[in-house]
Each structure stands twice: as C-alpha cells, then as structure tokens.
Design a protein around this motif. Structure first.
Motif, PDB file in Angstrom:
ATOM      1  N   ILE A   1      -3.316   9.363  -3.683  1.00 13.51           N
ATOM      2  CA  ILE A   1      -4.212  10.472  -4.007  1.00 13.51           C
ATOM      3  C   ILE A   1      -5.654  10.017  -4.096  1.00 13.51           C
ATOM      4  CG2 ILE A   1      -3.984  10.358  -6.518  1.00 13.51           C
ATOM      5  CD1 ILE A   1      -3.701  13.437  -6.365  1.00 13.51           C
ATOM      6  N   SER A   2      -5.882   8.777  -4.552  1.00 11.98           N
ATOM      7  CA  SER A   2      -7.265   8.294  -4.599  1.00 11.98           C
ATOM      8  C   SER A   2      -7.588   7.424  -3.394  1.00 11.98           C
ATOM      9  CB  SER A   2      -7.514   7.534  -5.900  1.00 11.98           C
ATOM     10  OG  SER A   2      -6.583   6.485  -6.011  1.00 11.98           O
ATOM     11  N   GLY A   3      -6.612   7.227  -2.520  1.00 16.52           N
ATOM     12  CA  GLY A   3      -6.856   6.485  -1.290  1.00 16.52           C
ATOM     13  C   GLY A   3      -6.810   7.431  -0.107  1.00 16.52           C
ATOM     14  N   VAL A   4      -6.058   7.048   0.908  1.00 18.06           N
ATOM     15  CA  VAL A   4      -5.948   7.881   2.105  1.00 18.06           C
ATOM     16  C   VAL A   4      -4.703   8.756   1.997  1.00 18.06           C
ATOM     17  CG1 VAL A   4      -5.833   7.825   4.629  1.00 18.06           C
ATOM     18  CG2 VAL A   4      -6.899   5.936   3.399  1.00 18.06           C
ATOM     19  N   ARG A   5      -4.836  10.009   2.377  1.00 16.68           N
ATOM     20  CA  ARG A   5      -3.653  10.872   2.480  1.00 16.68           C
ATOM     21  C   ARG A   5      -3.271  10.936   3.950  1.00 16.68           C
ATOM     22  NH1 ARG A   5      -5.667  15.584  -1.379  1.00 16.68           N
ATOM     23  NH2 ARG A   5      -4.043  16.803  -0.400  1.00 16.68           N
ATOM     24  N   ILE A   6      -2.008  10.647   4.222  1.00 16.92           N
ATOM     25  CA  ILE A   6      -1.596  10.504   5.613  1.00 16.92           C
ATOM     26  C   ILE A   6      -0.665  11.646   6.040  1.00 16.92           C
ATOM     27  CG2 ILE A   6      -1.868   7.994   5.615  1.00 16.92           C
ATOM     28  CD1 ILE A   6       1.202   7.793   5.319  1.00 16.92           C
ATOM     29  N   ALA A   7      -0.564  11.838   7.347  1.00 16.52           N
ATOM     30  CA  ALA A   7       0.314  12.889   7.878  1.00 16.52           C
ATOM     31  C   ALA A   7       0.912  12.447   9.220  1.00 16.52           C
ATOM     32  CB  ALA A   7      -0.482  14.180   8.049  1.00 16.52           C
ATOM     33  N   PRO A   8       1.586  11.286   9.253  1.00 16.61           N
ATOM     34  CA  PRO A   8       2.147  10.822  10.526  1.00 16.61           C
ATOM     35  C   PRO A   8       3.427  11.581  10.865  1.00 16.61           C
ATOM     36  CG  PRO A   8       2.808   9.336   8.778  1.00 16.61           C
ATOM     37  CD  PRO A   8       1.938  10.399   8.133  1.00 16.61           C
ATOM     38  N   LYS A   9       3.876  11.437  12.113  1.00 19.24           N
ATOM     39  CA  LYS A   9       5.168  12.055  12.434  1.00 19.24           C
ATOM     40  C   LYS A   9       6.310  11.183  11.899  1.00 19.24           C
ATOM     41  CE  LYS A   9       5.650  10.272  17.091  1.00 19.24           C
ATOM     42  NZ  LYS A   9       5.914  10.430  18.478  1.00 19.24           N
ATOM     43  N   LEU A  10       6.070   9.875  11.808  1.00 14.62           N
ATOM     44  CA  LEU A  10       7.083   9.004  11.207  1.00 14.62           C
ATOM     45  C   LEU A  10       6.436   8.038  10.217  1.00 14.62           C
ATOM     46  CD1 LEU A  10       9.894   7.691  10.963  1.00 14.62           C
ATOM     47  CD2 LEU A  10       9.356   6.313  12.985  1.00 14.62           C
ATOM     48  N   LEU A  11       6.971   8.041   9.005  1.00 18.64           N
ATOM     49  CA  LEU A  11       6.510   7.103   7.979  1.00 18.64           C
ATOM     50  C   LEU A  11       7.708   6.281   7.514  1.00 18.64           C
ATOM     51  CD1 LEU A  11       4.534   6.012   5.780  1.00 18.64           C
ATOM     52  CD2 LEU A  11       5.289   7.919   4.339  1.00 18.64           C
ATOM     53  N   ILE A  12       7.562   4.956   7.558  1.00 20.05           N
ATOM     54  CA  ILE A  12       8.613   4.083   7.029  1.00 20.05           C
ATOM     55  C   ILE A  12       8.059   3.363   5.811  1.00 20.05           C
ATOM     56  CG2 ILE A  12      10.218   2.187   7.547  1.00 20.05           C
ATOM     57  CD1 ILE A  12      10.053   2.961  10.487  1.00 20.05           C
ATOM     58  N   VAL A  13       8.606   3.672   4.655  1.00 19.54           N
ATOM     59  CA  VAL A  13       8.123   3.107   3.397  1.00 19.54           C
ATOM     60  C   VAL A  13       9.020   1.936   3.017  1.00 19.54           C
ATOM     61  CG1 VAL A  13       7.553   3.570   0.992  1.00 19.54           C
ATOM     62  CG2 VAL A  13       7.403   5.418   2.672  1.00 19.54           C
ATOM     63  N   VAL A  14       8.433   0.762   2.919  1.00 16.71           N
ATOM     64  CA  VAL A  14       9.228  -0.440   2.691  1.00 16.71           C
ATOM     65  C   VAL A  14       8.856  -1.104   1.367  1.00 16.71           C
ATOM     66  CG1 VAL A  14       9.970  -2.635   3.682  1.00 16.71           C
ATOM     67  CG2 VAL A  14       9.201  -0.797   5.191  1.00 16.71           C
TER      68      VAL A  14
ATOM     69  N   PRO B   1      -0.938  -1.079  -5.616  1.00 12.14           N
ATOM     70  CA  PRO B   1      -0.882  -2.466  -6.099  1.00 12.14           C
ATOM     71  C   PRO B   1      -1.151  -3.505  -5.008  1.00 12.14           C
ATOM     72  CG  PRO B   1       1.026  -1.240  -6.888  1.00 12.14           C
ATOM     73  CD  PRO B   1       0.293  -0.344  -5.937  1.00 12.14           C
ATOM     74  N   ILE B   2      -0.648  -3.266  -3.813  1.00 16.02           N
ATOM     75  CA  ILE B   2      -0.836  -4.229  -2.721  1.00 16.02           C
ATOM     76  C   ILE B   2      -2.317  -4.330  -2.342  1.00 16.02           C
ATOM     77  CG2 ILE B   2      -0.375  -4.621  -0.261  1.00 16.02           C
ATOM     78  CD1 ILE B   2       2.102  -5.217  -1.702  1.00 16.02           C
ATOM     79  N   ALA B   3      -2.992  -3.183  -2.299  1.00 15.34           N
ATOM     80  CA  ALA B   3      -4.388  -3.188  -1.856  1.00 15.34           C
ATOM     81  C   ALA B   3      -5.350  -3.486  -3.005  1.00 15.34           C
ATOM     82  CB  ALA B   3      -4.737  -1.850  -1.215  1.00 15.34           C
ATOM     83  N   ALA B   4      -5.160  -2.821  -4.138  1.00 10.85           N
ATOM     84  CA  ALA B   4      -6.165  -2.911  -5.207  1.00 10.85           C
ATOM     85  C   ALA B   4      -5.924  -4.088  -6.153  1.00 10.85           C
ATOM     86  CB  ALA B   4      -6.199  -1.617  -6.008  1.00 10.85           C
TER      87      ALA B   4
ATOM     88  N   VAL C   1       3.828   2.311   8.832  1.00 13.70           N
ATOM     89  CA  VAL C   1       4.733   1.525   7.998  1.00 13.70           C
ATOM     90  C   VAL C   1       3.974   1.239   6.708  1.00 13.70           C
ATOM     91  CG1 VAL C   1       6.021  -0.638   7.768  1.00 13.70           C
ATOM     92  CG2 VAL C   1       5.850   0.472  10.014  1.00 13.70           C
ATOM     93  N   ALA C   2       4.495   1.714   5.578  1.00 14.46           N
ATOM     94  CA  ALA C   2       3.800   1.529   4.298  1.00 14.46           C
ATOM     95  C   ALA C   2       4.506   0.460   3.477  1.00 14.46           C
ATOM     96  CB  ALA C   2       3.753   2.839   3.527  1.00 14.46           C
ATOM     97  N   VAL C   3       3.745  -0.506   2.978  1.00  9.75           N
ATOM     98  CA  VAL C   3       4.346  -1.617   2.247  1.00  9.75           C
ATOM     99  C   VAL C   3       4.034  -1.548   0.753  1.00  9.75           C
ATOM    100  CG1 VAL C   3       4.300  -3.138   4.251  1.00  9.75           C
ATOM    101  CG2 VAL C   3       2.358  -3.139   2.685  1.00  9.75           C
ATOM    102  N   GLY C   4       4.995  -1.983  -0.059  1.00 10.10           N
ATOM    103  CA  GLY C   4       4.824  -1.971  -1.511  1.00 10.10           C
ATOM    104  C   GLY C   4       5.178  -3.311  -2.119  1.00 10.10           C
ATOM    105  N   ARG C   5       5.357  -3.301  -3.431  1.00 13.73           N
ATOM    106  CA  ARG C   5       5.551  -4.540  -4.167  1.00 13.73           C
ATOM    107  C   ARG C   5       6.857  -5.266  -3.884  1.00 13.73           C
ATOM    108  NH1 ARG C   5       2.141  -5.568  -8.575  1.00 13.73           N
ATOM    109  NH2 ARG C   5       3.319  -7.474  -8.796  1.00 13.73           N
ATOM    110  N   GLY C   6       7.732  -4.649  -3.084  1.00 15.72           N
ATOM    111  CA  GLY C   6       8.969  -5.318  -2.716  1.00 15.72           C
ATOM    112  C   GLY C   6       8.718  -6.576  -1.883  1.00 15.72           C
ATOM    113  N   PHE C   7       7.529  -6.668  -1.287  1.00 14.76           N
ATOM    114  CA  PHE C   7       7.173  -7.892  -0.559  1.00 14.76           C
ATOM    115  C   PHE C   7       6.755  -8.941  -1.582  1.00 14.76           C
ATOM    116  CE2 PHE C   7       6.954  -4.751   2.710  1.00 14.76           C
ATOM    117  CZ  PHE C   7       7.333  -5.425   3.874  1.00 14.76           C
ATOM    118  N   ARG C   8       7.351 -10.141  -1.456  1.00 17.67           N
ATOM    119  CA  ARG C   8       7.133 -11.147  -2.493  1.00 17.67           C
ATOM    120  C   ARG C   8       5.836 -11.922  -2.314  1.00 17.67           C
ATOM    121  NH1 ARG C   8      12.994 -11.349  -2.330  1.00 17.67           N
ATOM    122  NH2 ARG C   8      12.994 -12.932  -0.699  1.00 17.67           N
ATOM    123  N   LYS C   9       5.415 -12.090  -1.064  1.00 21.24           N
ATOM    124  CA  LYS C   9       4.120 -12.736  -0.865  1.00 21.24           C
ATOM    125  C   LYS C   9       3.422 -12.194   0.376  1.00 21.24           C
ATOM    126  CE  LYS C   9       5.937 -17.027   1.169  1.00 21.24           C
ATOM    127  NZ  LYS C   9       7.358 -16.648   1.367  1.00 21.24           N
TER     128      LYS C   9
END
Lengths: 304, 257
Positions: free
Chosen positions: A233-246, A217-220, A186-194
């Motif tokens: 590209i400068s972090g981890v490149r992943i290859a899961p069978k299921l990725l949920i980007v939120v 942005p969330i990590a760095a 499950v990948a999280v982005g700036r849509g999370f407010r806090k």
C-alpha cells in the motif's frame, strides 16, 4: 462542471484527463519542462501553459494551482508521491475537501462521491465531498483518452516566498519494466534466507519473461532490493496477469498491493499463512525445493 | 528546538476482522495502536532532540471513539512512544473526533502546535487510512513549508536539510524552519525500549484535551464496503515434481502462461 488538472508525470496526465472528463471540461496545467510533450495531450479542453515554472517547484505549484482553482469545482492531481504532496496543501489553501487515490468518481446532488481503499485494503470507503474538492486519482484506473485537441493558453507564474530550496536532484536509474506495468511478477518475501538465494526467484522470472518484486521487509528492512520494487500500500500496487508470491506470509500491507492481480500463486511452507487466502493456487512447500523444479519444467516447455 | 511528533491512534488493520459474506467490518472489536511509520517519526525526533537539545512531544488525536477501551489503548500507544525517549504527550480525544475530517483535524492540531514548536514530524501516511493528507493540511494551516517522504533529516541552524525519495528522483532540499516534514519507514530503525524505560514512561507528562473544533467537516464517509476478493484458493497437492506439473497445467488453463 469545470475541472483543473495537473501531474508531474505525462503518463498520469492522460489518466487524469480521462477521470476529469467523467465530470466535465478539463483544463490541464503544464509546466516549462513539460512543454515539449504538449502534442501528446488528448482529451483536455485547454492547456494552461506556465513557461515560468518547472514541475520540481513544489511551493510554486501550490501557489499556481491554488490561484487558478477559484474558477473550478474540482482539482485533479496524480497519486504519485509528488502529486500526493500537493493535494492536502492545495485543498487546505482553498478550504476545500480532499481525498487521495480515488478509484471512481461521480457527482450526486452537488457533492463529489468517490471510492477509495482504506484499512490497508480491507475496506472501500465511499466518501461524499463538498465542492470545491481536491483529489488524486489512483494510477491505472482510467484509460487515456485518444482524441480531442486542446487549445493552448499561456499563463504567468505567481511570485512565491521561497522556503524550500532544492540543492540536489538525481534522477533514479530506470528499472527495466516498471513493476506496475509488468504482466508477470514474482514477489519474494522473508522465506528467502539470504540475499544470494533470490537468484531462484530471478531465474523463475527470467523463464516467464517477468520481473521480481518484494515485500516490505526485503526492500526496506533488509535492503536486499531497491525500494522501487516494493509491493504494497505504501509501495507499488501491481496488477499483473500472473503473480507468483514466494515465501511471503501475506501481511495486510502487501495484500492491498496485489488485489488487482488476475491470477495469484502462493508458495509457502506454512499452510496457515494468510497469503493462501489471497491466492488462486497454493503450494505448501519449501521454496528451496519447489522453485528450481518449477523453473526447470517451465524451461523445458519454453525450450520445446 | 522543540519538536512535535504526530501519532495517530490507528486501527490495527492486521487485526481488523471483516466478513466478506455480510460485508460487516468489526471496527469496535479491532485494537488500535500507534502506526509503524509513526515509530520512525518518533525515533527521528528523539535522535534530533538528543543532538540539538529541546523537547520532543507526541501529539495524538484519537478518532475511534472515547470508550474506556480506546482511552486505555491510546495511553498504551503513547507510553510506547514516550518510552522511546519523547518528553511528554498530548492526547486529544472527544465525541466529535470520529466525524472530523483532515480539514477539521488540521485546524485542531494547529492550535496545539503554533507558537510551541519549530518542527513537526509525521508519518507519510497513517496505518489505517494512509491518505497522508493531514501533515500537508497542517502545514498549510500553519503557513509552514511542507516536505514529504523524508529518508534523512539534518538540522542546520534555521534550516533543515531533507533527503527524500520520489518515484523518479532522489532529492535533497533545504527547508526554512518552522516546517512540517513527513517521513518514510526507510529513515531509521526505531529503538525497542527497555522495560525500565517503559516504567519511566508511565511517569512522563500526558496531557488529555477535549476535541472541540470550531469548524464543520468538508467530507462525510457515506459507507464502508468490504471489497470482494474472489480467489480460488486451490491447494496443489503432490510431491515437488507433481505439484510443479499441476501448477503449470492450471496456469496454462488460466491462459497466463
């Protein structure tokens, strides 16, 4: 063709040997700290064991590899940070060509032909390298060999003028399942407010048996999560069978890191976000409304 | 102590258009810029300079042609880093630069740096190619030590103390100057220049030089391909309850649940 290989990481050593075997016989350098794992090595022709040097000695390694490389056409290194640090230095010392993070390699008319990602994942460059060549191999692209017992030869450590002194080295705490090996992410982005709201993602990951990763942005920038979980590209490149980007828009940096995922789901309020072009299933909804419901329904299934 | 910052004129990959059907990559149409991580390298150079004195200079190599558009963009990118507080810039541009590989470019840049600087700061990778090879090659060409992935830098006399983050370790190393150091984005938060600083930056010295290497490249790019990313791009409709159910059903059919 003769190939010389070295990696700090034993996991990557086997992938390097496998990549090298597509070109010829592989000689693997091992350092004093790796000696205990010598029996894990399969598929190399020989092991060159340097008991007088540890893998943390960057200057020593540059000298050692450059010194041995004269007898080989190709030097293979790993694409982790410590491997990449060596590639340019060794290549330049040898007057050799170089490429990093290659996903395929072959020889044509006396040239090494490699493929690698460029332009933040928008293109694949096919590059022709003159020999000798020093390259690093993309993680996870070559399956470790299962057989072939190498012979072992001891080599001596070169003398080096030291200009770099390691004054502190702390092992990082190991994260449970490393992101690049996880089956469900499950990948999280700036849509999370806090920061506290990330628990919505953790709950979803828990019910799926997956792990949580983050955009840059969330990590760095916000430092809500460790940089080890930063996908791109400068972090981890992943290859899961299921990725949920939120709640991530799908910036190029990030997009390049998720390309090898099997099924991608995107949840974002903005229907025009580029992430939907990178997804198999898109849910145009507020994550704060959608995630709790998805998690509850998944729990019901898993429970029953 | 004078510091050189390597700033590449990079394609803005976010703006780069590619056509999956024809495989065409619209390189000429894409704008160029200084890479984001190069702004971090610039910020660090300015901070060190403010503390230690001396000059900090940007060195830019332009590898995307020397058309009027590219000239203008290169100058804009340099104005941006100058406005952050660098003292001057060198722009190296010329017809041969497009075919230059990191081997050739390291040799050209070394001539610009040797004898003039004690410290070179660079990004861990450029915005458009992200190989990270150039600073390593430059260090080897100069015969200087190289430390990559810095998250903190402190100069102490003839040494620089570098904190760096590797996959498995946090390391602090002491490096003898002169040295080449590459930084990651965590090292600092680049300042945003004020308008008055941008105006002043336009008056700072910007020296343009012709790219004229004496060596042949070791690498040729044979082809640039557009990767085929085939995603289904199915939008799940309905209210929250329905959408969650439909998604779960789809994922079951994919065999990933």
């Amino acid at each position: 063709m003769k190939v010389l290989a070295f990696s700090h990481s034993m996991d990557l050593v086997l992938e390097l040997i496998s990549a090298g075997r597509e070109l010829g016989d592989v000689s693997l350098i091992m350092t004093s700290d790796q000696e205990g794992r010598i029996n894990e090595v399969k598929g190399a022709k020989e092991i060159l064991l340097c008991k007088g040097m540890g893998s943390g000695d960057q200057e020593g390694l540059v000298e050692l590899i450059s010194g041995l490389a004269g007898d080989y056409e190709v030097v293979l290194l790993a694409s982790d940070r410590r491997g990449r640090e060596l590639v340019g230095q060794v290549a330049h010392r040898l007057g050799a060509s170089s490429a990093v993070d290659v996903s395929s390699l072959s020889v044509e008319d006396g040239k090494l032909v490699v493929e690698r990602m460029t332009f933040g994942g928008k293109a694949i460059a096919v590059e022709e390298l003159g020999l000798p060549a020093v390259i690093s191999v993309q993680k996870g692209k070559f399956k470790p060999p299962e057989e072939g017992e190498p012979s072992v030869r001891e080599i001596s450590a070169p003398s080096v003028e030291r200009r770099i002194e390691v004054i502190e080295r702390k092992e990082k705490p190991k994260v449970g399942v490393p992101l690049d090996k996880a089956e469900i992410v499950v990948a999280v982005g700036r849509g999370f407010r806090k920061k506290e709201d990330l628990k919505l993602a953790y709950e979803l990951a828990d019910v799926l048996g997956g792990v949580v990763g983050a955009t840059r942005p969330i990590a760095a920038d916000l430092k809500w999560m460790e940089e080890e979980v930063w996908i791109g590209i400068s972090g981890v490149r992943i290859a899961p069978k299921l990725l949920i980007v939120v709640g991530a828009s799908g910036q190029q940096q990030f997009a390049a890191g998720i390309m090898d995922s099997k099924v991608v789901v995107a949840v974002n309020t903005d229907s025009k976000a580029p992430i939907f072009e990178q997804a198999d299933y898109g849910v145009v909804m507020d994550l704060y409304e959608f995630l709790p419901v998805l998690t509850r329904k998944l729990k019901e299934i898993k429970g029953g | 102590m004078d510091i050189a910052v390597l700033v590449k004129q990079s394609l803005d990959v976010q703006e780069l258009r590619v056509d999956q059907d024809t495989g065409k990559i619209y390189i000429e149409d894409a704008p160029t810029k200084a890479g984001d991580i190069e702004l971090n390298a610039t910020e660090e150079a300015v901070r060190l300079k403010e503390k230690l004195g001396g000059k900090a200079i940007a060195i830019m190599l332009s590898t995307w042609g020397s058309s009027g558009k590219r000239q203008k963009e290169a100058r804009e990118a340099l104005t941006r880093v100058l406005a952050m507080g660098l003292d001057g810039a060198v722009l190296i541009m010329g017809e041969g630069a497009e075919k230059g590989d990191t081997y050739v470019i390291a040799k050209v840049l070394a001539e610009e740096i040797r004898d003039k600087f004690r410290l070179v700061l660079a990004a861990e990778g450029s915005e458009d190619n992200f190989s990270g090879l150039l600073p390593a090659r430059l260090a080897a060409e100069l015969g200087w030590p190289y430390v990559a992935y810095a998250t903190a830098i402190e100069v102490e006399g003839d040494y620089v103390k570098v904190t760096r983050s590797l996959e498995d370790f946090e390391e602090v190393v002491k490096v003898k100057l002169p040295a080449v150091i590459s930084v990651t984005q965590e090292i600092n938060k680049p300042r945003v220049p004020k308008l008055v600083e941008i105006v002043k930056a336009k008056k700072k010295p910007m020296d343009q030089k012709d790219f004229s290497p004496h060596v042949e490249p070791k690498l040729v790019i044979r082809e640039l391909k557009v990767p085929k990313v085939e995603r289904k791009q199915i939008v799940i409709e309905g209210d929250v309850e329905e959408a969650a159910e439909k998604l779960i059903q789809a994922l079951k059919e994919e065999g990933v649940l």
